[in-house]
Design a protein around this motif. Structure first.
Motif, PDB file in Angstrom:
ATOM      1  N   LYS A  58      56.608 125.150 -16.854  1.00 47.77           N
ATOM      2  CA  LYS A  58      56.764 124.014 -15.953  1.00 47.77           C
ATOM      3  C   LYS A  58      55.686 122.987 -16.240  1.00 47.77           C
ATOM      4  CE  LYS A  58      54.706 123.964 -11.915  1.00 47.77           C
ATOM      5  NZ  LYS A  58      54.536 124.158 -10.466  1.00 47.77           N
ATOM      6  N   GLY A  60      53.534 119.827 -14.479  1.00 48.07           N
ATOM      7  CA  GLY A  60      53.139 119.349 -13.163  1.00 48.07           C
ATOM      8  C   GLY A  60      52.439 118.018 -13.301  1.00 48.07           C
ATOM      9  N   LEU A  61      52.468 117.250 -12.214  1.00 50.47           N
ATOM     10  CA  LEU A  61      51.729 115.982 -12.151  1.00 50.47           C
ATOM     11  C   LEU A  61      52.197 115.018 -13.241  1.00 50.47           C
ATOM     12  CD1 LEU A  61      48.228 117.598 -11.491  1.00 50.47           C
ATOM     13  CD2 LEU A  61      49.916 116.833  -9.816  1.00 50.47           C
ATOM     14  N   LYS A  66      53.333 112.215  -7.653  1.00 58.90           N
ATOM     15  CA  LYS A  66      52.574 113.476  -7.592  1.00 58.90           C
ATOM     16  C   LYS A  66      51.099 113.261  -7.914  1.00 58.90           C
ATOM     17  CE  LYS A  66      52.863 117.307  -7.353  1.00 58.90           C
ATOM     18  NZ  LYS A  66      52.944 118.564  -6.700  1.00 58.90           N
ATOM     19  N   MET A  70      48.070 114.243  -5.349  1.00 55.67           N
ATOM     20  CA  MET A  70      47.076 115.290  -5.655  1.00 55.67           C
ATOM     21  C   MET A  70      45.753 114.687  -6.173  1.00 55.67           C
ATOM     22  SD  MET A  70      49.087 117.515  -4.619  1.00 55.67           S
ATOM     23  CE  MET A  70      47.876 118.828  -4.616  1.00 55.67           C
ATOM     24  N   LEU A  76      49.823 118.475 -16.403  1.00 52.67           N
ATOM     25  CA  LEU A  76      49.369 119.817 -16.777  1.00 52.67           C
ATOM     26  C   LEU A  76      50.596 120.706 -16.892  1.00 52.67           C
ATOM     27  CD1 LEU A  76      47.699 121.427 -13.585  1.00 52.67           C
ATOM     28  CD2 LEU A  76      49.691 119.964 -13.651  1.00 52.67           C
ATOM     29  N   GLU A 103      59.437 120.460  -4.337  1.00 50.94           N
ATOM     30  CA  GLU A 103      59.635 119.136  -4.930  1.00 50.94           C
ATOM     31  C   GLU A 103      60.833 119.196  -5.874  1.00 50.94           C
ATOM     32  OE1 GLU A 103      55.760 118.631  -6.498  1.00 50.94           O
ATOM     33  OE2 GLU A 103      56.173 119.701  -8.364  1.00 50.94           O
ATOM     34  N   ASP A 136      61.275 122.914  -7.451  1.00 56.07           N
ATOM     35  CA  ASP A 136      60.078 123.709  -7.717  1.00 56.07           C
ATOM     36  C   ASP A 136      59.504 124.139  -6.368  1.00 56.07           C
ATOM     37  OD1 ASP A 136      57.855 124.786  -8.979  1.00 56.07           O
ATOM     38  OD2 ASP A 136      56.839 122.854  -9.241  1.00 56.07           O
ATOM     39  N   LEU A 138      56.190 125.372  -4.891  1.00 54.23           N
ATOM     40  CA  LEU A 138      54.762 125.452  -5.233  1.00 54.23           C
ATOM     41  C   LEU A 138      54.035 126.310  -4.212  1.00 54.23           C
ATOM     42  CD1 LEU A 138      54.348 121.626  -5.547  1.00 54.23           C
ATOM     43  CD2 LEU A 138      54.258 123.208  -7.437  1.00 54.23           C
ATOM     44  N   TYR A 145      45.475 123.199  -0.648  1.00 54.60           N
ATOM     45  CA  TYR A 145      45.745 122.506  -1.930  1.00 54.60           C
ATOM     46  C   TYR A 145      44.538 121.650  -2.341  1.00 54.60           C
ATOM     47  CZ  TYR A 145      50.699 123.840  -2.044  1.00 54.60           C
ATOM     48  OH  TYR A 145      51.874 124.535  -2.111  1.00 54.60           O
ATOM     49  N   PHE A 147      41.622 121.265  -4.771  1.00 52.01           N
ATOM     50  CA  PHE A 147      41.192 121.840  -6.042  1.00 52.01           C
ATOM     51  C   PHE A 147      40.856 120.727  -7.022  1.00 52.01           C
ATOM     52  CE2 PHE A 147      45.955 122.286  -5.730  1.00 52.01           C
ATOM     53  CZ  PHE A 147      46.281 121.123  -6.399  1.00 52.01           C
ATOM     54  N   VAL A 152      43.433 123.991 -10.827  1.00 51.92           N
ATOM     55  CA  VAL A 152      44.889 124.152 -10.714  1.00 51.92           C
ATOM     56  C   VAL A 152      45.494 124.565 -12.054  1.00 51.92           C
ATOM     57  CG1 VAL A 152      45.501 121.711 -10.963  1.00 51.92           C
ATOM     58  CG2 VAL A 152      46.989 123.215  -9.679  1.00 51.92           C
ATOM     59  N   ALA A 157      49.261 126.161 -12.513  1.00 51.89           N
ATOM     60  CA  ALA A 157      49.919 124.955 -11.988  1.00 51.89           C
ATOM     61  C   ALA A 157      50.648 125.219 -10.674  1.00 51.89           C
ATOM     62  CB  ALA A 157      50.862 124.353 -13.029  1.00 51.89           C
ATOM     63  N   SER A 158      50.042 126.042  -9.819  1.00 48.98           N
ATOM     64  CA  SER A 158      50.602 126.347  -8.488  1.00 48.98           C
ATOM     65  C   SER A 158      52.006 126.961  -8.568  1.00 48.98           C
ATOM     66  CB  SER A 158      50.657 125.101  -7.589  1.00 48.98           C
ATOM     67  OG  SER A 158      49.410 124.478  -7.479  1.00 48.98           O
TER      68      SER A 158
END
Ligand code: 0L1
Ligand code: MG
Length: 258
Positions: A58, A60-61, A66, A70, A76, A103, A136, A138, A145, A147, A152, A157-158
């Motif tokens: 997956k 992320g960000l 997002k 965050m 990532l 999400e 997803d 998380l 959350y 961090f 992370v 990646a959660s």
């Protein structure tokens, strides 16, 4: 894994097992990105050693929404195992998680291996068997959350769960940049987005992942699923909530939380 990383790995594995949040690893020691990736590998390895199978990756960000949420400014990645997959429509028990959020994402099922430092979105589309609307699930192992980026990364990646929708399409049969998505919780509109929210094109996000893996001598395998990253901000869920993510042409994903 050298001994000095073992406490990091043990902390994250215990947080998942006990469904209890922990403080960021970086509260106790500096953690650079290569080290965080080694912790991530060990956390995933522990899951596999306990009987799970690696089924994909997956991102992320990958969207501005997002990254803003965050307070992190770059993408990532993490890894998916078979025990994370949930069927669309199946009830999800919140007690399996610490602080679940959801999400909507676009997911790719690879038809063949993908690797190399020059891979582009076009290569990703050519290697893709089908694309899905997806959600997803998380679950940061860090309280609230809170961090740093490297925390992370270490926390895979959660990653906690993922749901693929029931209407997959040939990647050449749909313009994923324009794929609209409507996210609803308990019948209320939460947010909307289009595929371009993710690095301009979801396949570009997957290409970024392949290039990042190539830098570490790795790649993706045919048959793996890749989640391209949240199109919108993540939304917290609790028992009694129902989330529906509806994608243009890719159908919808419904998750009743209990
Ligand atoms: O899927 C994701 O975007 C995970 C990124 C990690 C940050 C988060 O927990 O939202
Ligand atoms: Mg995500």
């Amino acid at each position: 894994m050298t001994d000095d990383l073992t406490p990091f790995v043990d902390t994250l594995v215990a947080a998942v097992r006990d469904r209890r949040a922990t403080s960021p690893l970086t509260d106790s020691r500096e953690l650079d990105e290569p080290t965080a990736l080694r912790v991530q590998d060990a956390v995933v390895r522990a899951r596999i050693d306990a009987g799970a199978t690696l089924v994909g990756a997956k991102l992320g960000l990958t969207s501005a929404a997002k990254q803003r949420q965050m307070k992190v400014d770059r993408p990532l990645y993490g890894w998916l195992t078979d025990d994370m997959q949930v069927d669309t429509g199946a009830a999800v028990l919140c007690e399996r998680y610490i602080q679940p959020r959801v999400e909507p994402e676009i997911a790719f099922l690879l038809g063949r291996d993908l690797e190399g430092p020059q891979v582009t979105a076009a290569h990703v589309l050519a290697a893709t068997e089908a694309v899905f609307g997806a959600v997803d699930i998380l679950d940061s192992r860090y309280a609230g959350y809170a961090f740093t980026f490297n925390d992370v990364v270490a926390d895979n990646a959660s990653s906690a769960g993922f749901v693929l929708g029931g209407t997959p399409l040939d990647p050449y049969g749909v313009d994923l940049r324009l794929t609209g998505c409507v996210l609803e919780k308990n019948g209320e509109l939460v947010s909307t987005a289009a595929g371009a929210a993710v690095m301009g094109h979801p396949a570009a996000a997957v290409a970024w992942l392949v290039r990042a893996l190539a830098a570490r001598g790795r790649g993706l395998a045919g048959g793996q699923v890749v989640m391209a990253g949240g199109l919108t901000e993540a939304v917290a869920v609790a028992p009694g909530d129902t989330v529906v993510a509806t994608f243009d042409r890719l159908g919808s994903v419904e998750i009743p939380f209990r």
